[in-house]
Design an enzyme around this catalytic site. Structure first.
Site: not given
Ligand code: C6P
Length: 409
Positions: A120, A197, A200, A223, A364
């Site tokens: 991202h 990261d 997600q 999220k 993104c």
């Protein structure tokens, strides 16, 4: 079978354009359960005060609520100590903090920062900026045709020049689950530090920072059923202790003199200014919700729906699917696709008229779009409250798109 979670989410019972909402944009942000909304309402109705600053009872209660949220978060990801949990606004802020406070001081000319081509923008641009300043370079890991990181890429790209490896657990475009444990082992064998990261990943898969032995891990509350405006940076205590602060100001200090200051111990050193206590309370409640729902149950629902959606999409001849194939254990319910001859924005607009929320665009992740040689994709992304009926409504509406807008019809 009816979904056991759906009724906990008030917004999912609304209508849009006079149609029941079909919410398939969970990778962008999730809906919030009643329990999270109520916990935040309770905080603002009964406990709101500026934490740390007041000696009066209400301020003490706000401080307690905030620190309890930190404890719950630490336990959730198996951190060694709550001091390793820094609350940020979101994943983006957490990544910028690491690039600024860890990256800039350690990077030297010629050093390499290894990342995947599917990152991202939030996990690319902070490193581009740090690399430019320090003369370091970004070294990209490229994906195979299904969106996986090949083993040779890990072996070849992570070298003695690598100082930092920064990688998303799950791609926000392809839904691919990347081999982070393998990457962490390889990175540590050359003395590099690893940032995961988990924006997600953590909504769908459990995280154990100790088992993974990851150095930094970041995610956003919004999220994973929590409100917007609260995010998390996990860092190993020894690393965080050696890093300079990112933001400076109130409550991150020990003592301030006219010309200089000393800084507070962890975690306050990295939390300048009045924090988002209501958001942290919401995050703690979201964690409780996920724990009660159980990751196993969440995954079971999502796996069935992902396979069903992939199968239905594959039966539409004009649809091109990206990422791992049906039944793969290496993917989650983030599905990118395109309809031949139709711009993704038009597809999303037609679906919206039927009350269906999907994302279309570059997500993104422009370097990945270029690598895949597509300008943009449509994307559906599933979560625990989605149903087979959501997919059926989506597929019915998608079939209209080609009839209305496709080439040669
Ligand atoms: N992806 C999407 O629709 P923030 O905006 O800071 O909460 O999260 C940034 C971010 C970082 N890493 C990954 C893997 C992400 O998916 C995101 C956010 C959303 O795909 C909004 S662009």
């Amino acid at each position: 079978m009816s979904n056991p979670f759906r009724n906990d989410f008030p917004l999912l019972n609304s209508t849009f354009h006079d149609k029941p909402l079909v919410y398939l944009d969970n990778a962008a942000t999730s809906q919030k359960p009643e329990s999270v909304i109520k916990a935040m309402e309770n905080y603002y109705r009964n406990q709101n005060a500026n934490p740390y600053r007041g000696l009066y009872q209400l301020s003490v209660e706000a401080t307690d609520a905030y620190e309890e949220a930190r404890n719950i978060t630490a336990e959730f990801i198996h951190a060694e100590s709550p001091r390793e949990i820094i609350f940020t606004r979101n994943t983006t802020e957490a990544l910028n903090l690491i690039a600024y406070s860890y990256g800039r001081p350690v990077l030297k000319a010629g050093d390499e920062i290894v990342l995947s081509i599917s990152e991202h923008h939030s996990n690319i641009i902070p490193w581009q900026q740090a690399a430019k300043e320090k003369g370091a370079v970004l070294s990209y890991i490229y994906l195979d045709k299904n969106g996986n990181i090949p083993e040779e890429e890990i072996e070849n790209k992570i070298t003695e020049h690598t100082k930092i490896v920064t990688i998303a657990h799950v791609s926000n475009v392809l839904g691919t689950i990347q081999p982070i444990e393998k990457m962490i082992q390889k990175a540590h064998s050359v003395g590099a530090v690893v940032i995961v990261d988990a924006a997600q990943g953590i909504p769908h898969y459990p995280v154990d920072v100790k088992k993974w032995d990851v150095d930094f891990l970041v995610f956003s509350g919004h999220k994973m059923l929590a409100p917007m405006g609260i995010g998390v940076l996990y860092g190993k205590e020894a690393l965080l202790n050696n890093m300079p602060p990112f933001f400076t100001g109130g409550e991150m200090i020990e003592y301030v003199y006219e010309q200089e200051a000393t800084f507070a111990p962890l975690p306050n050193k990295f939390e300048a200014g009045t924090p988002n206590v209501g958001g942290a309370v919401g995050l703690a409640e979201a964690i409780k919700y996920i724990n009660q729902a159980g990751y196993d149950n969440i995954q079971k629902i999502e796996e069935e729906l992902t396979d069903y959606a992939l199968k239905e999409l594959a039966e539409i001849p004009e649809v091109t699917l990206y990422g791992e194939t049906i039944g793969s254990k290496n993917r989650c319910g983030v599905i990118s696709f395109n309809v031949e001859g139709v711009h993704p924005h038009d597809t999303a607009s037609i679906l919206d008229a039927d009350g269906i929320a999907i994302r279309a665009g570059h997500h993104c992740a422009q370097p990945l779009m270029k690598y895949m040689d597509v300008p943009a994709t449509c994307r559906i992304s599933l979560y625990l409250y989605n149903t087979k009926e959501d997919i059926d409504i989506f597929i019915r509406s998608l079939k209209k798109v080609r009839r209305w807008l496709g080439d040669g019809n």
